[in-house]
Structure formats: C-alpha cells, structure tokens
Write a protein that holds these residues in place. Structure first.
Motif, PDB file in Angstrom:
ATOM      1  N   LEU A 199     -46.970  59.783  10.185  1.00 17.58           N
ATOM      2  CA  LEU A 199     -46.423  59.134   9.543  1.00 17.58           C
ATOM      3  C   LEU A 199     -44.720  59.259   9.682  1.00 17.58           C
ATOM      4  O   LEU A 199     -44.878  60.351  10.265  1.00 17.58           O
ATOM      5  CB  LEU A 199     -46.335  58.900   8.059  1.00 17.58           C
TER       6      LEU A 199
ATOM      7  N   TYR B 188     -38.333  48.834   1.647  1.00 17.38           N
ATOM      8  CA  TYR B 188     -39.322  49.422   2.963  1.00 17.38           C
ATOM      9  C   TYR B 188     -40.958  49.264   2.426  1.00 17.38           C
ATOM     10  O   TYR B 188     -41.187  49.004   1.424  1.00 17.38           O
ATOM     11  CB  TYR B 188     -39.165  50.942   2.819  1.00 17.38           C
TER      12      TYR B 188
ATOM     13  N   ARG C 155     -38.540  48.640  -3.250  1.00 19.15           N
ATOM     14  CA  ARG C 155     -38.461  49.833  -2.584  1.00 19.15           C
ATOM     15  C   ARG C 155     -38.069  49.895  -1.209  1.00 19.15           C
ATOM     16  O   ARG C 155     -37.530  50.938  -0.907  1.00 19.15           O
ATOM     17  CB  ARG C 155     -40.279  50.408  -1.716  1.00 19.15           C
TER      18      ARG C 155
ATOM     19  N   ASP D 120     -40.831  57.667   9.385  1.00 13.38           N
ATOM     20  CA  ASP D 120     -40.257  57.467   9.167  1.00 13.38           C
ATOM     21  C   ASP D 120     -38.742  57.066   9.829  1.00 13.38           C
ATOM     22  O   ASP D 120     -38.121  57.403  10.124  1.00 13.38           O
ATOM     23  CB  ASP D 120     -39.282  58.450   7.311  1.00 13.38           C
TER      24      ASP D 120
ATOM     25  N   TYR E  64     -44.771  49.635   4.438  1.00 17.06           N
ATOM     26  CA  TYR E  64     -45.983  50.868   4.883  1.00 17.06           C
ATOM     27  C   TYR E  64     -46.569  50.025   5.739  1.00 17.06           C
ATOM     28  O   TYR E  64     -47.952  49.431   5.402  1.00 17.06           O
ATOM     29  CB  TYR E  64     -46.640  51.714   4.457  1.00 17.06           C
TER      30      TYR E  64
ATOM     31  N   THR F 227     -37.245  54.312   8.514  1.00 16.77           N
ATOM     32  CA  THR F 227     -36.199  53.677   7.628  1.00 16.77           C
ATOM     33  C   THR F 227     -34.839  53.534   7.685  1.00 16.77           C
ATOM     34  O   THR F 227     -33.335  52.673   7.125  1.00 16.77           O
ATOM     35  CB  THR F 227     -36.786  53.472   5.995  1.00 16.77           C
ATOM     36  N   GLU F 228     -34.479  55.175   8.318  1.00 18.86           N
ATOM     37  CA  GLU F 228     -33.036  55.078   9.039  1.00 18.86           C
ATOM     38  C   GLU F 228     -32.598  55.055  10.693  1.00 18.86           C
ATOM     39  O   GLU F 228     -31.764  55.777  10.871  1.00 18.86           O
ATOM     40  CB  GLU F 228     -32.793  56.122   8.162  1.00 18.86           C
ATOM     41  N   GLU F 229     -33.193  54.328  10.933  1.00 18.57           N
ATOM     42  CA  GLU F 229     -33.025  53.931  12.750  1.00 18.57           C
ATOM     43  C   GLU F 229     -32.379  52.182  12.524  1.00 18.57           C
ATOM     44  O   GLU F 229     -31.605  51.754  12.148  1.00 18.57           O
ATOM     45  CB  GLU F 229     -34.345  53.579  13.119  1.00 18.57           C
TER      46      GLU F 229
ATOM     47  N   HIS G 250     -49.022  55.408  11.220  1.00 17.18           N
ATOM     48  CA  HIS G 250     -48.083  55.515  10.423  1.00 17.18           C
ATOM     49  C   HIS G 250     -46.969  54.858  10.555  1.00 17.18           C
ATOM     50  O   HIS G 250     -46.179  55.988  10.681  1.00 17.18           O
ATOM     51  CB  HIS G 250     -48.729  55.803   9.385  1.00 17.18           C
ATOM     52  N   VAL G 251     -46.064  53.835  10.455  1.00 15.13           N
ATOM     53  CA  VAL G 251     -44.212  53.447   9.813  1.00 15.13           C
ATOM     54  C   VAL G 251     -43.526  53.108   8.796  1.00 15.13           C
ATOM     55  O   VAL G 251     -44.508  51.647   7.797  1.00 15.13           O
ATOM     56  CB  VAL G 251     -44.331  52.980  11.020  1.00 15.13           C
ATOM     57  N   LEU G 252     -43.018  53.941   8.010  1.00 15.51           N
ATOM     58  CA  LEU G 252     -42.218  53.261   7.380  1.00 15.51           C
ATOM     59  C   LEU G 252     -41.069  52.520   8.280  1.00 15.51           C
ATOM     60  O   LEU G 252     -40.368  53.122   8.579  1.00 15.51           O
ATOM     61  CB  LEU G 252     -41.538  54.351   6.021  1.00 15.51           C
TER      62      LEU G 252
END
Length: 163
Positions: free
Chosen positions: A70, A115, A113, A72, A117, A74-76, A152-154
C-alpha cells in the motif's frame, strides 16, 4: 466501465489494450471504504502476457510498483487522484486517465473519506466475463493473485468544490 487515455511512453501503448475501472464499496467497522479496481481486458495488440508487461510499465511510469504494498498518495503533489461529480468520476495518474460512473454509495463514501483505495492489477479481467458483473468483481478483487500483482494506492478524492 471507463474510457482511458495514455500519454506517450517508451513502450507500445497498444499492448495495454482496453483498461476498465470499476468502483465498489466495502463495509468495515469504521464505515464504507470506496475501492477502485483498474485492469486490462487482456486484449492488447500482442496478447495477454504482453498486456501484463504493459500494465507494469504504466505503473512504473507513475512511480508505482505492482507488488501488493500500500502506498499513501493522499498528501502527494496532486498529479494523481479522483475527482467525483454527481453521477461520474475521473481517475488521473501520470500516463493514465479514466472516467467512470460510480455507484451512489461509493461516491458518498469517497466524499466522506476524502480518499479512495485503488487496486491497479497487472492481471487481466477474466476472459469471457462482463466487466461490472458483481459476482466476478467480488471474486476477482478477493483473489490473492490479483492482489499480489497489483499496485495498491490511497488516492485523494476531490469534488469540484474542493478546488
């Protein structure tokens, strides 16, 4: 189902074939999780084995690895994510864009959410199965080979109001 576009790559994008994006929501004790699965139909110009390699190239070009871990995002920097509007959504990542129609409960969960998945697998969708068939979707997204051969990426989920 989705429509896709790919930017110029050093590999033959015709080998990617048709890529579908399907949305579903899975309940957890903490509420609904909005999931996306992206995969080729295995109909690339040079066949399903080369299609899997083309998906690997696409994922690596986006800075992802199809090894089941996974990430994350989301903050990129915002080069990847999902924009949700009433009745539609768009997935964007380097080298790949797809528009799709998510179920209303999925869109609600993505909004709650903030986000989604994403599971972007190198395995092609099962031959002969109709994309979007719920029984096939459940079996495919629960299969360990599908999950192990996927990035797998949020991803952040935004609405047009989020700016």
């Amino acid at each position: 189902m989705s429509t896709t576009s790919t930017s110029a790559q050093s590999w033959n994008s015709a080998d990617l074939g048709s890529v579908v994006v399907m949305a579903w929501r899975r309940e957890t004790p903490d509420g609904g999780i909005p999931f996306l699965i992206a995969c080729s139909l295995g109909d690339g110009a040079s066949g399903p084995d080369v299609t899997a390699d083309a998906v690997r190239h696409l994922l690596r070009g986006a800075g992802l690895s199809p090894q089941g871990r996974l990430v994350d995002a989301t903050e990129e920097d915002g080069s990847s994510g999902v924009v949700v509007v009433p009745g539609a959504a768009a997935l964007t990542m380097p080298g790949f864009d797809a528009q799709f129609v998510p179920p209303p409960k999925w869109a609600d969960a993505a909004g709650e959410r903030g986000y989604v998945y994403l599971v972007f697998t190198t395995r092609p969708w099962p031959s002969g199965a109709e994309p979007g068939d719920l029984a096939t979707l459940d079996a495919f997204t629960s299969d360990q080979d599908t999950l192990r051969s996927a990035a797998h990426v949020l991803l952040p989920a935004r609405t047009l109001r989020d700016g």
